[in-house]
Design an enzyme around this catalytic site. Structure first.
Site, short mmCIF file in Angstrom:
data_model
loop_
_atom_site.label_atom_id
_atom_site.label_comp_id
_atom_site.label_asym_id
_atom_site.label_seq_id
_atom_site.Cartn_x
_atom_site.Cartn_y
_atom_site.Cartn_z
N ASN A 1 -27.03 5.14 23.54
CA ASN A 1 -26.74 6.57 23.73
C ASN A 1 -27.07 7.42 22.51
OD1 ASN A 1 -24.56 5.25 22.42
ND2 ASN A 1 -23.16 6.88 22.99
N GLU B 1 -16.52 -1.31 18.49
CA GLU B 1 -16.29 0.09 18.86
C GLU B 1 -16.73 0.24 20.30
OE1 GLU B 1 -16.19 3.46 20.07
OE2 GLU B 1 -18.17 3.66 19.16
N CYS C 1 -19.35 8.09 23.76
CA CYS C 1 -18.05 7.44 23.95
C CYS C 1 -16.89 8.40 23.73
CB CYS C 1 -17.93 6.23 23.04
SG CYS C 1 -18.10 6.60 21.28
N GLU D 1 -14.21 2.30 11.31
CA GLU D 1 -15.41 2.54 10.50
C GLU D 1 -15.20 3.81 9.70
OE1 GLU D 1 -19.00 0.85 13.26
OE2 GLU D 1 -17.87 2.55 14.07
#
Length: 487
Positions: free
Chosen positions: A155, A253, A287, A468
């Site tokens: 994405n 993630e 996301c 992160e």
């Protein structure tokens, strides 16, 4: 078609060299549905070669000072920035996103990733404790882990690939990265800049291919002690299974089913356009996109009217059109998956207020085979619906009313995901109170997607494992050691 150019042939980048592969995959232009690129279909053999190169490069790269590594990252950032337009054009064509988004977000953020970690690596400190009554001094040191396996999604291709490569090599690791086989072009283009930036052979290796092919070979390799993955929950489960026998460090993630909560005192002049953007940016293929909008009942009708009007103004067009707000979805299979949720909503008795099946999508003749759909708004839908529970990952959002603060917090938290949320209210006390109770790794209030890279990024529950960011990425890509000196 007569006059069409031959598809690009990408090659793996291993030990500082481009290497052909025995097998290739077709990659499609999402705006037309035509094959425009061929991607290596790598497997164990290519991963083994990359491991050998990364292993050989590790002693030299890890022994360089943070300052030396920082200089290399900054040079690579400069080279990416010089190629911004070329990279943006490629990212837009490869992924289906608008050229405007690629120019203003994807490639600039890729540049920023290298500059940010080039700076942050210079400012970490270690811990020290003096215990006088024992005559001891205790302190910590951090060392790179070794070979980092990095798997990035389709994405935000270069954006999320560099978000992994930059902290990994800044900390002194060597890397083997596997981009998505659906969006490999900008990773391949970046490889052409590595030597000029001063990245030694073997420090960054890019192996293209599928998850079951190249991905599983990378994850299960015993000499790759660390895996950083961004993608879907089912793939993360498979990575966890393959990593378990080796006790690998994992950063996962994953997805989200992100709520926006709009209280009656929200500023709708700001809330409505921002929530349209948070729902449909990048075709809803982020996301962090909003897919459940809870609106306090007293303003529900007014919000819905404004939101549908603003959504209908959101222009779907070919990715190269600078005026388009939304481009094409990534693939035919993904388009069909997203459409299937709208069909399920209709079968459940929900109302489709605009978008798929309601409004007409106008496209040029050459783009009729592309993977386009209109941004779609669903109402009159129950919280138990799959459209309210599952990650659709497309330009679809559900709008439902709520009455009380306690009720909406419970409903917002009722899904298995916990990545991001947005809260719209003019009441500062409520903003802090609600944000604290939401089960989300990130909460934006009266805004969306404003990021501070120093702070942790990641989700709760099924949205992932680990965080992160400056400190979190440094700790993930290093091993800590406690040293005690008795004097």
């Amino acid at each position: 078609m007569a006059g069409a150019r031959a598809p690009w042939m990408l090659e793996n980048f291993i030990d500082g060299k481009f290497l052909p592969c025995n097998s290739y995959l077709d990659s499609y232009d999402p705006s037309t549905g035509d094959v425009y690129c061929r991607v290596p279909n790598s497997g164990k053999e290519e991963i083994e070669a990359a491991v050998e190169a990364a292993r050989a490069a590790f002693p030299g790269w890890s022994s360089r000072s943070p300052q030396e590594r920082s200089q290399v990252l900054n040079r690579l950032a400069d080279l990416l920035e010089e190629s911004l337009e070329e990279l943006a054009q490629a990212e837009s064509k490869d992924q289906g996103k608008t050229i405007t988004l690629a120019r203003t977000m994807d490639i600039p953020r890729s540049v920023q990733n290298f500059r940010f970690f080039a700076s942050s690596i210079l400012h970490h400190t270690s811990e020290c404790t003096q215990v006088d009554h024992q005559g001891c001094l205790h302190y910590t040191v951090r060392t790179p882990v070794g070979i980092a396996g990095l798997i990035s999604p389709w994405n935000l291709p270069l954006y999320l690939l560099t978000w992994k490569i930059a902290p990994a090599i800044a900390a002194g690791n060597t890397v083997i990265a596997k981009p998505s086989e659906l969006t490999s072009v900008t990773a391949w283009m970046m490889c052409k800049l590595l030597e000029k930036a001063g990245v030694p052979p073997g420090v960054v290796n890019i192996v293209f291919g599928t998850g079951p092919g190249a991905g599983e070979a990378l994850v299960s390799h015993p000499e790759v002690p660390l895996i950083s993955f961004t993608g879907s929950q089912p793939t993360a489960e498979r990575i966890t299974q393959l990593s378990a026998p080796h006790c690998k460090k994992l950063s996962l993630e994953l997805g989200g089913k992100n709520p926006a909560i709009v209280f009656e005192d929200a500023n709708l002049e700001e809330c409505v356009p921002t929530t349209v953007r948070s729902s449909f940016a990048n075709q809803g293929e982020i996301c962090l996109c909003t897919s459940r909008i809870f609106v306090q009942r007293s303003i529900y009708t007014e919000f819905l009217k404004r939101f549908v009007e603003a959504t209908r103004m959101w222009k779907v067009g070919i990715p190269s059109d600078p005026s388009a707000n939304m481009g094409a979805l990534i693939s035919k299979a993904h388009l069909e998956k997203v459409r299937s949720y709208i069909k399920k909503a209709r079968m459940e008795g929900a109302q489709i207020l605009c978008g798929e099946g309601v409004d007409k999508l106008n496209l040029p003749p050459k783009n009729q085979g592309g993977y386009f759909m209109l941004p779609t708004v669903i109402t009159d839908i129950k919280d138990e619906s799959c459209c309210m529970k599952e990650e659709i990952f497309g330009p679809v959002t559900c709008v439902v009313p709520f009455d009380s603060e306690e009720e909406v917090i419970q409903r917002a938290n009722s899904v298995k995901y916990g990545l991001a949320a947005t809260v719209w209210s003019g009441n500062v006390g409520r903003v802090h109170r609600v944000a604290k109770k939401l089960q989300s790794g990130l909460v934006w209030t009266n805004c969306w997607l404003i990021r501070e890279l120093n702070l942790p990024f990641g989700g709760m529950k099924s949205s992932g494992v680990g965080r992160e960011g400056a400190k979190d990425s440094y700790e993930f890509f290093t091993e800590v050691k406690t040293i005690t000196v008795k004097h």
